[in-house]
Motif scaffolding. Structure first.
Motif, short mmCIF file in Angstrom:
data_model
loop_
_atom_site.label_atom_id
_atom_site.label_comp_id
_atom_site.label_asym_id
_atom_site.label_seq_id
_atom_site.Cartn_x
_atom_site.Cartn_y
_atom_site.Cartn_z
N ARG A 38 0.68 -1.25 0.00
CA ARG A 38 0.21 0.06 -0.13
C ARG A 38 0.96 1.35 -0.05
NH1 ARG A 38 -3.44 -3.33 3.44
NH2 ARG A 38 -2.59 -2.46 5.40
N ASP A 41 2.20 1.69 -3.59
CA ASP A 41 1.23 1.99 -4.43
C ASP A 41 0.81 3.64 -4.31
OD1 ASP A 41 0.77 -0.43 -5.46
OD2 ASP A 41 -1.02 -0.81 -4.08
N GLU A 42 0.74 4.17 -3.19
CA GLU A 42 0.67 5.54 -3.02
C GLU A 42 2.02 6.30 -3.25
OE1 GLU A 42 -2.08 7.34 -1.72
OE2 GLU A 42 -3.15 5.50 -1.73
N GLU A 44 4.07 5.52 -5.57
CA GLU A 44 3.89 5.50 -7.25
C GLU A 44 3.04 6.27 -7.72
OE1 GLU A 44 4.60 1.97 -10.09
OE2 GLU A 44 2.95 1.80 -9.06
N ALA A 45 1.83 6.38 -7.25
CA ALA A 45 0.86 7.23 -7.58
C ALA A 45 1.09 8.64 -7.45
CB ALA A 45 -0.58 6.94 -6.59
N ALA A 46 1.94 8.97 -6.61
CA ALA A 46 2.37 10.37 -6.35
C ALA A 46 3.66 10.76 -7.48
CB ALA A 46 2.91 10.79 -5.06
N GLY A 47 4.02 9.59 -8.01
CA GLY A 47 5.13 9.72 -9.17
C GLY A 47 6.45 9.96 -8.67
N ARG A 50 8.65 3.96 -8.85
CA ARG A 50 8.11 2.94 -9.68
C ARG A 50 8.03 1.61 -9.00
NH1 ARG A 50 11.58 0.72 -13.84
NH2 ARG A 50 13.55 1.76 -13.74
#
Length: 253
Positions: A38, A41-42, A44-47, A50
């Motif tokens: 988790r 994932d968070e 990675e979503a924020a860039g 990876r």
């Protein structure tokens, strides 16, 4: 440990190591692998990273640009050489534009020795270096701050650039191939394109590791640059560029 502290520590580990494994993170922080999943994932979503099989990476890929702090630790001798060579193009009295990026941040230190100057930049590292330097008129471009790129981007930045003109603009690109410069991030690409338009003379800063790579967005044809400053470039790459009228400045020449 609080969730935000753990995620910051994950990023700090990545900056130092470049990659981490799921097993190591789970053991290090004493939480389940699902919790680490988790977190990744968070982030990675924020860039900010990876996800890869079995862990995460912060290293640059064709669609991902590494965190500024990580890039600042990579290939530092080559970047310092390119920055010093590029600074030779600057003369007192000029208006100089420098973009985000670690090489440009290093170059800001050298601009302090070529005064008086007006310096336009969205690079926070450059802003911090030049703020207290006498003889430097500093124009800090506003916009949305990106921690990943340690600079300011977005509509405000682009609109400011559309109203400015520099004698010389220094830009960088993480990927160059087939006569084209590329970048992974859309907002950074737009900002750099606005900088190209704002520069009367355009200089591309690129150590040799940037060549032979592509990224998601086309930034500019290399013909849009007057000069490319690099540490070393093989003749099969440099000669076609010179045929287009682009000047190649090598660090050791």
């Amino acid at each position: 440990m609080k969730l935000e502290d753990r995620r910051q520590n994950i990023l700090d580990l990545l900056v130092q190591a470049g990659s981490v494994t799921l097993d190591d993170l789970s053991a290090r922080f004493g939480v389940s692998k699902m919790t680490i999943h988790r977190d990744l994932d968070e982030l990675e979503a924020a860039g900010l990273l990876r996800k890869v099989r079995g862990g995460a990476s912060i290293e640059t890929s064709t669609q991902f640009e590494a965190d500024y702090r990580y890039r600042a630790l990579q290939n530092t001798d080559a970047k310092r050489g390119v920055a010093a060579k590029a600074a030779e193009l600057v003369e007192p009295g000029m208006t100089v534009l420098i973009n985000d990026g670690t090489t440009a941040g290093i170059m800001a230190e050298m601009l302090a020795q070529v005064r008086p100057l007006t310096v336009i930049t969205n690079n926070l590292a450059a802003i911090q270096v030049l703020t207290e330097v006498q003889g430097i008129t500093l124009i800090a471009l506003g916009g949305i701050y990106s921690r990943k790129f340690n600079g300011f981007f977005g509509l405000v930045t682009e609109q400011s650039l559309s109203r400015l003109k520099a004698d010389i603009a220094f830009l960088s690109s993480p990927a160059i191939s087939g006569g084209m410069a590329y970048h992974m991030d859309e907002s950074v690409t737009r900002c750099k394109q606005a900088m190209i338009k704002a520069g009367a003379q355009r200089v591309l800063l690129a150590d040799a590791k940037k060549f032979g790579r592509t990224a998601l967005h086309q930034l500019a044809d290399l013909s849009e640059f007057d000069t490319i400053v690099t540490d070393k470039l093989s003749p099969d790459v440099a000669d076609p560029l010179r045929d287009q009228g682009i000047k190649i400045m090598n660090v050791k020449e």
